[in-house]
Design a protein around this motif. Structure first.
Motif, PDB file in Angstrom:
ATOM      1  N   GLY A   1      -2.877  24.458  30.667  1.00  0.00           N
ATOM      2  CA  GLY A   1      -3.094  24.869  29.277  1.00  0.00           C
ATOM      3  C   GLY A   1      -1.817  24.788  28.451  1.00  0.00           C
ATOM      4  N   VAL A   2      -0.709  25.236  29.012  1.00  0.00           N
ATOM      5  CA  VAL A   2       0.581  25.162  28.309  1.00  0.00           C
ATOM      6  C   VAL A   2       0.970  23.713  28.064  1.00  0.00           C
TER       7      VAL A   2
ATOM      8  N   PHE B   1      12.781  10.888  29.476  1.00  0.00           N
ATOM      9  CA  PHE B   1      11.691  10.572  28.564  1.00  0.00           C
ATOM     10  C   PHE B   1      11.552  11.684  27.537  1.00  0.00           C
ATOM     11  N   THR B   2      10.923  11.366  26.409  1.00  0.00           N
ATOM     12  CA  THR B   2      10.571  12.388  25.425  1.00  0.00           C
ATOM     13  C   THR B   2       9.195  12.938  25.798  1.00  0.00           C
TER      14      THR B   2
ATOM     15  N   PRO C   1       2.755  19.315  34.878  1.00  0.00           N
ATOM     16  CA  PRO C   1       3.734  20.114  34.128  1.00  0.00           C
ATOM     17  C   PRO C   1       5.084  20.223  34.831  1.00  0.00           C
ATOM     18  N   LEU C   2       5.062  20.258  36.155  1.00  0.00           N
ATOM     19  CA  LEU C   2       6.320  20.332  36.901  1.00  0.00           C
ATOM     20  C   LEU C   2       7.101  19.036  36.778  1.00  0.00           C
ATOM     21  N   LEU C   3       6.398  17.924  36.853  1.00  0.00           N
ATOM     22  CA  LEU C   3       7.047  16.629  36.690  1.00  0.00           C
ATOM     23  C   LEU C   3       7.577  16.465  35.268  1.00  0.00           C
ATOM     24  N   GLU C   4       6.800  16.961  34.311  1.00  0.00           N
ATOM     25  CA  GLU C   4       7.267  16.915  32.916  1.00  0.00           C
ATOM     26  C   GLU C   4       8.578  17.678  32.764  1.00  0.00           C
ATOM     27  N   HIS C   5       8.653  18.848  33.369  1.00  0.00           N
ATOM     28  CA  HIS C   5       9.885  19.639  33.283  1.00  0.00           C
ATOM     29  C   HIS C   5      11.067  18.845  33.839  1.00  0.00           C
ATOM     30  N   GLU C   6      10.850  18.200  34.963  1.00  0.00           N
ATOM     31  CA  GLU C   6      11.946  17.461  35.605  1.00  0.00           C
ATOM     32  C   GLU C   6      12.409  16.276  34.770  1.00  0.00           C
ATOM     33  N   VAL C   7      11.472  15.426  34.332  1.00  0.00           N
ATOM     34  CA  VAL C   7      11.870  14.164  33.710  1.00  0.00           C
ATOM     35  C   VAL C   7      12.102  14.268  32.206  1.00  0.00           C
ATOM     36  N   VAL C   8      11.512  15.283  31.562  1.00  0.00           N
ATOM     37  CA  VAL C   8      11.693  15.433  30.111  1.00  0.00           C
ATOM     38  C   VAL C   8      12.799  16.430  29.802  1.00  0.00           C
TER      39      VAL C   8
ATOM     40  N   ALA D   1      13.558  14.615  41.592  1.00  0.00           N
ATOM     41  CA  ALA D   1      12.623  15.002  40.527  1.00  0.00           C
ATOM     42  C   ALA D   1      11.183  14.919  41.011  1.00  0.00           C
ATOM     43  N   ASN D   2      10.836  13.840  41.674  1.00  0.00           N
ATOM     44  CA  ASN D   2       9.464  13.671  42.141  1.00  0.00           C
ATOM     45  C   ASN D   2       9.134  14.560  43.328  1.00  0.00           C
ATOM     46  N   PHE D   3      10.086  14.713  44.232  1.00  0.00           N
ATOM     47  CA  PHE D   3       9.855  15.543  45.413  1.00  0.00           C
ATOM     48  C   PHE D   3       9.650  17.002  45.018  1.00  0.00           C
ATOM     49  N   ILE D   4      10.510  17.526  44.148  1.00  0.00           N
ATOM     50  CA  ILE D   4      10.403  18.934  43.730  1.00  0.00           C
ATOM     51  C   ILE D   4       9.080  19.183  43.028  1.00  0.00           C
ATOM     52  N   ALA D   5       8.710  18.295  42.104  1.00  0.00           N
ATOM     53  CA  ALA D   5       7.453  18.482  41.377  1.00  0.00           C
ATOM     54  C   ALA D   5       6.256  18.452  42.318  1.00  0.00           C
TER      55      ALA D   5
END
Length: 176
Positions: A123-124, A39-40, A26-33, A9-13
């Motif tokens: 922005g998103v 996480f929420t 945002p990339l990390l959010e996609h992975e972990v959420v 998750a961390n490497f890809i982001a």
């Protein structure tokens, strides 16, 4: 298995996040959420807010916290290593190439093309955080915190650390 997922998750982001920490959020959010559902959105936005108030790069702080929450101290080390590994690998492998072409007009133009993409991603993410705050806290509290934070940062030049702490206190007193 969880350690591999923390690393992945961390490497890809971080390998896809061209431009540094803000681009990786945002990339990390996609992975972990969304992908792993560790996480929420609310928890992740609180992590980002708190991480922005602390010194140092945001990507490593988020990776360390995510790793610790999911895998303890070892998970934290794995998360931070995964966050810095892409930069470390690319710097070692591409240092000569970068030095050779650093003044190239094509490389400069590529950087100019990527900047709007990063702006749209941020922005998103901001819009998603705002909508989540609206849904969980209500429009009035969201607007109050946004306006007071903007005034504190822009008009009175208050440190972001104190703005985040103020928002946390406001949330604890009036929302919780």
């Amino acid at each position: 298995m969880i350690y591999w997922e923390i690393f992945k998750a961390n490497f890809i982001a971080n390998i896809l996040g061209y431009g540094g920490g803000p681009a990786t959020i945002p990339l990390l959010e996609h992975e972990v959420v969304h992908k792993y559902e560790w996480f929420t959105v609310t928890e992740f936005s609180e992590m980002v807010a708190l991480g922005n108030g602390l010194p140092g790069p945001i990507a490593t702080k988020l990776s360390g916290y995510i790793g610790y929450e999911m895998g303890g101290v070892l998970g934290s080390f794995i998360g931070v290593f995964a966050a810095v590994a892409p930069s470390m690998i690319l710097m070692i492998a591409l240092l000569g190439l970068l030095l050779k072409f650093k003044d190239s007009p094509k490389v400069k133009r590529l950087t100019q093309y990527i900047r709007p993409t990063i702006a749209v991603l941020l922005g998103v993410m901001t819009f998603n955080f705002f909508m989540n705050a609206y849904e969980t806290s209500g429009i009035y509290h969201t607007i109050i915190i946004a306006v007071l934070s903007f005034l504190a940062l822009e008009r009175f030049r208050v440190s972001p650390v104190f703005v985040v702490l103020g928002a946390l206190v406001y949330g604890a007193v009036f929302i919780a």
